[in-house]
Scaffold this motif. Structure first.
Motif, PDB file in Angstrom:
ATOM      1  N   ARG A 104      -7.708  10.938   0.826  1.00  0.00           N
ATOM      2  CA  ARG A 104      -7.381   9.688   0.124  1.00  0.00           C
ATOM      3  C   ARG A 104      -5.872   9.472   0.043  1.00  0.00           C
ATOM      4  O   ARG A 104      -5.399   8.350   0.134  1.00  0.00           O
ATOM      5  N   LEU A 105      -5.120  10.547  -0.109  1.00  0.00           N
ATOM      6  CA  LEU A 105      -3.668  10.424  -0.185  1.00  0.00           C
ATOM      7  C   LEU A 105      -3.070  10.104   1.185  1.00  0.00           C
ATOM      8  O   LEU A 105      -2.169   9.271   1.301  1.00  0.00           O
ATOM      9  N   VAL A 106      -3.592  10.744   2.209  1.00  0.00           N
ATOM     10  CA  VAL A 106      -3.135  10.441   3.572  1.00  0.00           C
ATOM     11  C   VAL A 106      -3.449   8.986   3.905  1.00  0.00           C
ATOM     12  O   VAL A 106      -2.616   8.269   4.480  1.00  0.00           O
ATOM     13  N   ASP A 107      -4.637   8.514   3.517  1.00  0.00           N
ATOM     14  CA  ASP A 107      -5.009   7.116   3.748  1.00  0.00           C
ATOM     15  C   ASP A 107      -4.090   6.168   2.973  1.00  0.00           C
ATOM     16  O   ASP A 107      -3.684   5.119   3.475  1.00  0.00           O
ATOM     17  N   GLN A 108      -3.742   6.543   1.750  1.00  0.00           N
ATOM     18  CA  GLN A 108      -2.848   5.704   0.951  1.00  0.00           C
ATOM     19  C   GLN A 108      -1.470   5.616   1.596  1.00  0.00           C
ATOM     20  O   GLN A 108      -0.857   4.550   1.624  1.00  0.00           O
ATOM     21  N   MET A 109      -0.984   6.714   2.120  1.00  0.00           N
ATOM     22  CA  MET A 109       0.318   6.700   2.793  1.00  0.00           C
ATOM     23  C   MET A 109       0.274   5.751   3.990  1.00  0.00           C
ATOM     24  O   MET A 109       1.227   5.018   4.253  1.00  0.00           O
ATOM     25  N   SER A 110      -0.836   5.763   4.704  1.00  0.00           N
ATOM     26  CA  SER A 110      -1.000   4.863   5.840  1.00  0.00           C
ATOM     27  C   SER A 110      -0.997   3.411   5.376  1.00  0.00           C
ATOM     28  O   SER A 110      -0.373   2.551   6.000  1.00  0.00           O
ATOM     29  N   THR A 111      -1.679   3.144   4.272  1.00  0.00           N
ATOM     30  CA  THR A 111      -1.705   1.795   3.702  1.00  0.00           C
ATOM     31  C   THR A 111      -0.302   1.328   3.337  1.00  0.00           C
ATOM     32  O   THR A 111       0.040   0.160   3.505  1.00  0.00           O
ATOM     33  N   LEU A 112       0.511   2.262   2.852  1.00  0.00           N
ATOM     34  CA  LEU A 112       1.877   1.930   2.455  1.00  0.00           C
ATOM     35  C   LEU A 112       2.824   1.848   3.648  1.00  0.00           C
ATOM     36  O   LEU A 112       3.990   1.479   3.490  1.00  0.00           O
ATOM     37  N   GLY A 138      11.163   3.469  -6.388  1.00  0.00           N
ATOM     38  CA  GLY A 138      10.891   3.370  -4.951  1.00  0.00           C
ATOM     39  C   GLY A 138       9.398   3.324  -4.661  1.00  0.00           C
ATOM     40  O   GLY A 138       8.950   2.606  -3.765  1.00  0.00           O
ATOM     41  N   ALA A 139       8.628   4.071  -5.427  1.00  0.00           N
ATOM     42  CA  ALA A 139       7.172   4.044  -5.264  1.00  0.00           C
ATOM     43  C   ALA A 139       6.617   2.667  -5.618  1.00  0.00           C
ATOM     44  O   ALA A 139       5.746   2.136  -4.911  1.00  0.00           O
ATOM     45  N   VAL A 140       7.114   2.082  -6.699  1.00  0.00           N
ATOM     46  CA  VAL A 140       6.683   0.726  -7.073  1.00  0.00           C
ATOM     47  C   VAL A 140       7.007  -0.238  -5.937  1.00  0.00           C
ATOM     48  O   VAL A 140       6.162  -1.046  -5.527  1.00  0.00           O
ATOM     49  N   ALA A 141       8.225  -0.162  -5.430  1.00  0.00           N
ATOM     50  CA  ALA A 141       8.639  -1.059  -4.344  1.00  0.00           C
ATOM     51  C   ALA A 141       7.763  -0.871  -3.108  1.00  0.00           C
ATOM     52  O   ALA A 141       7.367  -1.854  -2.466  1.00  0.00           O
ATOM     53  N   ALA A 142       7.443   0.373  -2.777  1.00  0.00           N
ATOM     54  CA  ALA A 142       6.602   0.634  -1.601  1.00  0.00           C
ATOM     55  C   ALA A 142       5.211   0.030  -1.779  1.00  0.00           C
ATOM     56  O   ALA A 142       4.657  -0.567  -0.845  1.00  0.00           O
ATOM     57  N   HIS A 143       4.646   0.176  -2.965  1.00  0.00           N
ATOM     58  CA  HIS A 143       3.312  -0.390  -3.227  1.00  0.00           C
ATOM     59  C   HIS A 143       3.342  -1.919  -3.173  1.00  0.00           C
ATOM     60  O   HIS A 143       2.455  -2.541  -2.573  1.00  0.00           O
ATOM     61  N   LEU A 144       4.342  -2.518  -3.780  1.00  0.00           N
ATOM     62  CA  LEU A 144       4.434  -3.980  -3.778  1.00  0.00           C
ATOM     63  C   LEU A 144       4.693  -4.518  -2.373  1.00  0.00           C
ATOM     64  O   LEU A 144       4.111  -5.529  -1.977  1.00  0.00           O
ATOM     65  N   ARG A 145       5.559  -3.843  -1.625  1.00  0.00           N
ATOM     66  CA  ARG A 145       5.860  -4.272  -0.260  1.00  0.00           C
ATOM     67  C   ARG A 145       4.598  -4.272   0.608  1.00  0.00           C
ATOM     68  O   ARG A 145       4.393  -5.152   1.443  1.00  0.00           O
ATOM     69  N   ALA A 146       3.729  -3.281   0.375  1.00  0.00           N
ATOM     70  CA  ALA A 146       2.507  -3.165   1.160  1.00  0.00           C
ATOM     71  C   ALA A 146       1.375  -4.032   0.615  1.00  0.00           C
ATOM     72  O   ALA A 146       0.299  -4.082   1.190  1.00  0.00           O
ATOM     73  N   GLY A 147       1.614  -4.712  -0.509  1.00  0.00           N
ATOM     74  CA  GLY A 147       0.567  -5.539  -1.109  1.00  0.00           C
ATOM     75  C   GLY A 147      -0.471  -4.707  -1.848  1.00  0.00           C
ATOM     76  O   GLY A 147      -1.572  -5.182  -2.122  1.00  0.00           O
ATOM     77  N   ASP A 148      -0.145  -3.475  -2.174  1.00  0.00           N
ATOM     78  CA  ASP A 148      -1.047  -2.586  -2.905  1.00  0.00           C
ATOM     79  C   ASP A 148      -0.799  -2.768  -4.399  1.00  0.00           C
ATOM     80  O   ASP A 148      -0.111  -1.985  -5.039  1.00  0.00           O
TER      81      ASP A 148
END
Length: 116
Positions: free
Chosen positions: A29-37, A81-91
């Motif tokens: 699930r974490l590897v998949d999340q990284m891919s999503t981001l 940075g984590a917030v920015a990464a999630h928002l940038r990816a639309g997560d």
């Protein structure tokens, strides 16, 4: 103020160590999340080391105030940075937990700085 720092630092350190463990064991699930981001799963060990260092800095910061402030400031940047990464990816589901941790890190900066 120092007592609040101790409580929050211990809680944040526990969260960081649990999160770092996941980054070192790389569950699917974490590897998949990284891919999503849009991030490579190869960055996971680095992120885990940063989290362990942050947790250690908060705990050592109990006795060495400047390190506690520096660690909390670094964690603030990490989680922002984590917030920015999630928002940038639309997560938009992943951004709020990171935002809460960002706010907790900011609180740690303030609490430890006022107790110097």
């Amino acid at each position: 103020m120092f007592t609040l720092y101790v409580i929050l630092a211990v809680l944040m350190s526990a969260v960081l160590l649990a999160s770092a463990r996941a980054k070192f064991t790389r569950p699917k699930r974490l590897v998949d999340q990284m891919s999503t981001l849009g991030l490579s799963y190869r960055i996971l060990p680095f992120l885990g080391v940063v989290q362990v260092a942050g947790a250690a800095g908060l705990v050592v910061g109990l006795g060495w105030g400047a390190l506690g402030v520096a660690s909390a400031a670094g964690l603030t940047l990490y989680f922002a940075g984590a917030v920015a990464a999630h928002l940038r990816a639309g997560d938009y589901r992943g951004a709020p937990p990171a935002a809460v941790l960002t706010a907790a890190a900011v609180a740690l900066v303030v609490l430890r700085a006022t107790a110097l």
